[in-house]
Motif scaffolding. Structure first.
Motif, short mmCIF file in Angstrom:
data_model
loop_
_atom_site.label_atom_id
_atom_site.label_comp_id
_atom_site.label_asym_id
_atom_site.label_seq_id
_atom_site.Cartn_x
_atom_site.Cartn_y
_atom_site.Cartn_z
N ARG A 173 -1.80 4.21 -2.38
CA ARG A 173 -2.72 5.12 -3.06
C ARG A 173 -3.32 4.43 -4.27
O ARG A 173 -2.65 3.66 -4.96
CB ARG A 173 -1.98 6.39 -3.50
CG ARG A 173 -1.59 7.27 -2.36
CD ARG A 173 -0.82 8.50 -2.80
NE ARG A 173 -1.67 9.51 -3.44
CZ ARG A 173 -1.40 10.80 -3.47
NH1 ARG A 173 -0.30 11.26 -2.90
NH2 ARG A 173 -2.21 11.65 -4.06
N GLU A 174 -4.59 4.74 -4.53
CA GLU A 174 -5.23 4.24 -5.75
C GLU A 174 -4.70 4.99 -6.96
O GLU A 174 -4.46 4.41 -8.01
CB GLU A 174 -6.76 4.43 -5.65
CG GLU A 174 -7.43 3.47 -4.67
CD GLU A 174 -7.62 2.09 -5.25
OE1 GLU A 174 -7.13 1.83 -6.36
OE2 GLU A 174 -8.26 1.25 -4.59
N ASN A 175 -4.53 6.30 -6.82
CA ASN A 175 -4.08 7.13 -7.94
C ASN A 175 -2.56 7.23 -7.91
O ASN A 175 -1.98 8.11 -7.27
CB ASN A 175 -4.72 8.51 -7.86
CG ASN A 175 -4.54 9.30 -9.15
OD1 ASN A 175 -3.51 9.21 -9.81
ND2 ASN A 175 -5.54 10.08 -9.52
N ILE A 224 -6.22 2.43 2.19
CA ILE A 224 -6.21 3.16 0.92
C ILE A 224 -6.19 4.65 1.26
O ILE A 224 -7.10 5.14 1.93
CB ILE A 224 -7.42 2.83 0.05
CG1 ILE A 224 -7.52 1.32 -0.17
CG2 ILE A 224 -7.34 3.57 -1.29
CD1 ILE A 224 -6.35 0.70 -0.87
#
Length: 260
Positions: free
Chosen positions: A117-119, A187
């Motif tokens: 995950r990016e966040n 992603i």
């Protein structure tokens, strides 16, 4: 059944790996990737160094995880991979083998899919809520609502989970680099917006035939994020990171002092 090709979904908790695994499994010819090496499944075997029972367990996995066309799917978080490699080197005569030699011996013709995950903050919040409620996934077909424990906002716990995610992401990256592994990276945030396209690209990467049509790709898990996740993200961002870092380190030192 002879295994022609294997793949490992490399992941960290709450990264979307269960969603990805379920989408591939639903196709019916891309293996049945699950967390076969979760500590809940193999802790007793590994803790007791029971090599014969472990081999028997792996043989059962190879039957469960493979589809009739010889495709094997496995899903591993970093700690699962670390314990697996450590156990096989210590107990199964793989001391002088490389990581890839070990993996290819158990999972022939291994390919690697890495989902993240990016966040990371949202990932940590999702993990904390799942730990408190005990609900990690829910099928769309399940109309019965589970009784939820009301989770309590705990910024220190979220901070520590976030730091753990960063460490495990770093460990995966080192593993890929040290073993010169060609991965397909997913992603999570992008995957949710293009499940069909990403799934088809993954199957191309794995060189599995036939390529599915978009309407053949089925999603069977609910998205679990709610307004609670968004509120907790706002609350968490009100806390200075340095404060959480210092408090976490202080608690750790205090616990170590008490153990003396």
């Amino acid at each position: 059944m002879a295994i022609k090709k294997s793949y490992i979904i490399c992941s960290i908790g709450r990264s979307g790996s269960s969603l990805l695994a379920s989408v591939l499994n639903n196709l019916g010819y891309c293996g049945n990737p699950r967390e076969y090496f979760h500590p809940n499944q193999v802790a007793n075997l590994m803790d007791n160094n029971d090599s014969s029972a472990f081999i028997k367990y792996v043989e059962e996995i190879l039957k469960k995880g493979v589809t009739t066309n010889g495709i094997l799917g496995v899903k591993m978080h970093w700690e699962h991979m670390r314990y697996f490699l450590r156990f096989t080197r210590k107990n199964l005569g793989y001391k002088d083998k490389t990581d890839l030699e070990i993996l290819n011996d158990f999972f022939p013709n291994t390919h690697f899919i890495y989902i993240r995950r990016e966040n990371i903050l949202k990932q940590a919040i999702s993990t904390e809520i799942a730990q408190q409620t005990g609900i990690w996934s829910q099928k769309i077909t399940n109309t019965q609502k589970k009784q939820l424990n009301r989770p309590n906002f705990n910024p220190l716990a979220i901070y520590r989970i976030q730091e753990g995610i960063k460490r495990h992401e770093g460990a995966w990256q080192r593993f890929f680099q040290q073993n010169d592994i060609d991965i397909y990276e997913v992603i999570y945030e992008n995957f949710c917006q293009s499940i069909e396209i990403t799934t088809i690209d993954i199957i191309k990467f794995l060189k599995i035939e036939p390529l599915p049509k978009p309407n053949q790709i089925q999603v069977s898990l609910h998205k679990q994020s709610t307004n609670l996740n968004d509120r907790w993200e706002k609350y968490y961002n009100l806390f200075p990171q340095i404060l959480l870092k210092n408090y976490s380190e202080l608690r750790t030192k205090f616990k170590q002092y008490l153990k003396r």
